[in-house]
Design an enzyme around this catalytic site. Sequence first.
Site, short mmCIF file in Angstrom:
data_model
loop_
_atom_site.label_atom_id
_atom_site.label_comp_id
_atom_site.label_asym_id
_atom_site.label_seq_id
_atom_site.Cartn_x
_atom_site.Cartn_y
_atom_site.Cartn_z
N THR A 145 0.83 -1.20 0.00
CA THR A 145 0.00 0.00 0.00
C THR A 145 0.86 1.25 0.00
O THR A 145 0.53 2.25 -0.65
CB THR A 145 -0.93 -0.01 1.23
OG1 THR A 145 -1.71 -1.20 1.19
CG2 THR A 145 -1.85 1.19 1.23
N HIS A 194 1.89 2.01 -3.44
CA HIS A 194 0.82 2.66 -4.21
C HIS A 194 0.75 4.15 -3.89
O HIS A 194 0.55 4.98 -4.77
CB HIS A 194 -0.53 2.00 -3.89
CG HIS A 194 -0.68 0.63 -4.48
ND1 HIS A 194 -0.74 0.41 -5.83
CD2 HIS A 194 -0.77 -0.59 -3.88
CE1 HIS A 194 -0.86 -0.90 -6.05
NE2 HIS A 194 -0.88 -1.53 -4.89
N GLU A 231 2.99 -0.64 9.58
CA GLU A 231 3.56 -1.90 10.08
C GLU A 231 4.77 -1.53 10.91
O GLU A 231 5.75 -1.01 10.37
CB GLU A 231 4.00 -2.79 8.90
CG GLU A 231 2.92 -3.05 7.86
CD GLU A 231 3.40 -3.91 6.68
OE1 GLU A 231 4.60 -4.26 6.65
OE2 GLU A 231 2.59 -4.22 5.80
#
Lengths: 346, 346, 346, 346
Positions: free
Chosen positions: D40, D43, D64
């Site tokens: 992500t 992106h 994370e």
Amino acid sequence: MKALRKTRAARGLSLETAAVPAIGSADVLVRVKAASICGTDLHIYGWDRWSQGRIKPPVTLGHEFCGVVERVGDEVQAVESGDFVSAEMHVNCGHCHQCRVGEAHICPNVKIIGIDQDGAFAELVKIPASNIIRLDPAIPERYAAILDPLGNAVHTVLAGQIAGQTALVTGCGPIGLMAIAVAKACGSSMVLATETNEHRRALAKKMGADAVLNPAAEDAVARILGETGGTGVDVLLEMSGNPTAIQQGFKALRAGGRASLLGIPTENVPLDLVNDVIFKGATVQGIYGRRMYETWVQMTALLKAGRLNLEPLFGERVKLEQFEDAFSKLQGGLAGKILMYPNGLG
Amino acid sequence: MKALRKTRAARGLSLETAAVPAIGSADVLVRVKAASICGTDLHIYGWDRWSQGRIKPPVTLGHEFCGVVERVGDEVQAVESGDFVSAEMHVNCGHCHQCRVGEAHICPNVKIIGIDQDGAFAELVKIPASNIIRLDPAIPERYAAILDPLGNAVHTVLAGQIAGQTALVTGCGPIGLMAIAVAKACGSSMVLATETNEHRRALAKKMGADAVLNPAAEDAVARILGETGGTGVDVLLEMSGNPTAIQQGFKALRAGGRASLLGIPTENVPLDLVNDVIFKGATVQGIYGRRMYETWVQMTALLKAGRLNLEPLFGERVKLEQFEDAFSKLQGGLAGKILMYPNGLG
Amino acid sequence: MKALRKTRAARGLSLETAAVPAIGSADVLVRVKAASICGTDLHIYGWDRWSQGRIKPPVTLGHEFCGVVERVGDEVQAVESGDFVSAEMHVNCGHCHQCRVGEAHICPNVKIIGIDQDGAFAELVKIPASNIIRLDPAIPERYAAILDPLGNAVHTVLAGQIAGQTALVTGCGPIGLMAIAVAKACGSSMVLATETNEHRRALAKKMGADAVLNPAAEDAVARILGETGGTGVDVLLEMSGNPTAIQQGFKALRAGGRASLLGIPTENVPLDLVNDVIFKGATVQGIYGRRMYETWVQMTALLKAGRLNLEPLFGERVKLEQFEDAFSKLQGGLAGKILMYPNGLG
Amino acid sequence: MKALRKTRAARGLSLETAAVPAIGSADVLVRVKAASICGTDLHIYGWDRWSQGRIKPPVTLGHEFCGVVERVGDEVQAVESGDFVSAEMHVNCGHCHQCRVGEAHICPNVKIIGIDQDGAFAELVKIPASNIIRLDPAIPERYAAILDPLGNAVHTVLAGQIAGQTALVTGCGPIGLMAIAVAKACGSSMVLATETNEHRRALAKKMGADAVLNPAAEDAVARILGETGGTGVDVLLEMSGNPTAIQQGFKALRAGGRASLLGIPTENVPLDLVNDVIFKGATVQGIYGRRMYETWVQMTALLKAGRLNLEPLFGERVKLEQFEDAFSKLQGGLAGKILMYPNGLG
């Protein structure tokens, strides 16, 4: 004996004189009281592509019925002459992976009586004892004749939680109509239904639907979201096989909801997997047949207790000889069930 | 404001004038419309051994109620003044193992409002916003006042499959009576009940039980086996806490059945584990409180849909000042629910 | 052929010459390769009260075995001569409520081969084809001979969630030892075990237990609570039948935990239902036999994949003629499995 | 403090100096030890269509991570300074239908830290106390930094039965690779994987896959059916989002199997619903995020017990200043995880 058979690879059926089936040591011979015509029978009558690939004439049709046991094989102990019965017409192989893990209803080697073997549109039908369902006399004969499709509805509704849940039934053919009654009887807090056919919408109301929408005339998804406070329904019971109805059903399903699919689409269905399944954390269940035999136990318990009112479903009662008329009416879109009486209307 | 409080470590309660609770940023202040007296309140009134170990006077009792939001804390967004509400009175810690795995209803650090903190037998009660349940106006006020025990019943009945299942309710106090209605509404095919008190047996019939047995006057186990064709019931809903009833319930349970235990025995219960649990392949569930907040969602959906008729349960409506009379009647064995109105009968 | 039989109502067994079983059209005749002695066989040898009520001499014992198909009946299709097989020795009736709802393992009409009918302590044994389990050649013969008790262990462990869960095995007889290996192979994060016998504690460590406690020498409950951060174990696998072990197991179970009971107590067990089941919201499962045939599919998949190391369990391999010595050693408390070879040690 | 931020609506990120977050009474401030880059994040770096619709610059990325608690708000009790922690970065609303029924992970009002609010690619990050996960010191720091994607894998694998089941992982990016390890650790009897990238296939073998197929070079469906005796796999773990892989996965799934879908297709996927879902009686699950917080409990238990070997996943350790190089390598197709250390490599 009289039997309604597919005798050649072409449109139509014919009423024939057939030999009484010889039964083996583990079989039961049943005198058919009433038999009901399924949509599948219409396909076979019409000799569509599916029928051409599956049916091997000659074969006697009929897989929805009830009757009285005429005679049993030597090793049969749990059934006896005179018992009022119906039967699960899917005969499983007993030794495949699915049969071994308790999923006999999706046995890949299944043979269907009335499709692959001679069925119940006859005075007498042969059934393996394992597949016979003894019925309580409290269950009316006309109800007993439609346990096969009722089992589809019960299997679909009870494939997950339904008590206190909102449900959407997409498609109000006979099984969709039955699903409405089952969902209400089992504690669904609101049953919505969609159907484009006006007559079927009227039947859906009679079966207990809280609201019946015509998706051809209104924005069904918006309406369903509105009825559920913007959340969507907890459970989708897909009974139409129509790609648009399937797509709308998924849009109307709440995040975390259950979509149980019984209707048979005739082509691939483009699904918005990301938004309708993955991000929603939805559970989608393919539903086929009836659980063997858990669904039978559930449905006969509900019927014996009088929890299901299926009266609006019943149409004419006819003799086997009147089959052309009966098939003709059903092909015309009648949603109800026509019962045929091979041994006379009694 | 008026509040019904335990002010000292002795039998009895007293109606006091208390300060309006100060609310924190995540709290809600509710003006109590109706509050219902629980069996636990009777224990605390009587100052039994359990109460002596748990209750720290002074404290305002009352954990079954409904009301209207008076005022909310600064950070509260999902509730506002004027909302019709009830509340889950078990306040969980949020960080223990049970809270972390979705079992907040059995949080070992739970605090109960009306037991451990000031409760709803008062004009106003303070509740954390997380525990407030907004109610649809379609739910009648008297029903809204007894959601706590109704939630016990719903949690018990829906802790496993109930549609198409036979059920036995042992013990027809208020929660047992509610369980009968819930089981029927959710598709149970037959609800049997046992109860030694004649008045409660009559109520059980009114709630929809198919048969109500007096185990003091007949062999209840034999009767239940007879009613189920020798198989036994699919589901035992144990609501009595009585050791004999528990033992009889297990004997009446079918092999493979579910026993959901809510009633509280006051001593160890000798169980025939081999024959009643192990060889039977039975599943036994301890039931405590209400699932937070799944049970609330289920029960309010059923109520909003009008699926539960609880009318036979309701007894008198009284002002808070009449508490002595109300407690006295309930101590006499009345099975119904008496509602108290701290802000007047309106 | 040779057969080890109970020939009269008294202590002991005798090696006899018996007729080769005649098979019916749906039966399979198996040449026994290896057979294992079960605790039940010891009870029958000793002619205890249970045996006196159940066993009707003369009968050939033996219900744990593997072998090679010698011959099949006319209607048998899924098995053929030369197949390497074992069998589920519980033969269910097929038509009771339990059989109908997918719970054949608790069929109340079950007949057990080796208990109620001639079993596998013989050169040849007759089995209904439905109960034959074909085995992958990758499964070692000695493992194939103990699938019956391994199935008990697998059924118990997999009766609920085990991955990422802490588990306590109370009682380290053969099935308890197997349960340790199964729980570890299926993702249990910590397997604790209790056992008073020193030799069995050593075996429990070899099977993979993270800690093995002697409840006669330390406070097992306190230790288990300590090992789990005060929470208690997620899963209790009760394999002892010992009332004290059962009570300790429940005390060591976390709120919301699962207690799966396989061990057979010889008397009623007083349970603190309130604190150990109800307030805990615990789930208690009676475990009997093996799921037919889901457990067999699971266990043979695990074995074929080499996921279970059961080596520490195996003791001597003996000829059928040496049965007295084998029974004597097992009666002395040996925890391992002794295999008998009716057709020679090969 | 240093923070890696999206500062404007265009491709790229920039390392900025940002203010230390101010924490509220229920918040926790964490000093970030290690943070991992998600697909992500790539992106968002690339500023694709999804990012343009979702991201509101300026915002600090990073969801994370692990770290050590620096400071806690006034009302925080379950966490304290010095605790080793990670966090669930999906912040749920707490009052929607999904939050109320225990499905907070699909709360429609979710806000994601590192997407919608400032995240963990910084020296310090603010987290609500409810979302903090305290970690056992036995869990290695590098493992603790990737609990978010590991949770995706655990949630997917454990969304149904896995012990004794065959599984197919389609797509061996980081989460697919983790799923292989999780499935094996939890008792899967055979894990097959498909992946077109050679490097990823090699990693899949290292993670424990029993066979890794290249669907571009062989008929993967035929091969999988062959490996499962013609039955198909019990479980499909779809990690690719690739329409062809999804379709192949469904074809390779056995009747009655489970398909758990985590990968995100970028367009509608035409599904053969009749043959792949309905007639198969398959169950399809959309998987999103991690169950709050059941998945965290499961995965940390597995890690603490040393049941998961994730070593092959780890690539370089870099300082926050080296972000361009790290993003570049990942954009090049590297399957492993690169960890960034905002407070230095220590």
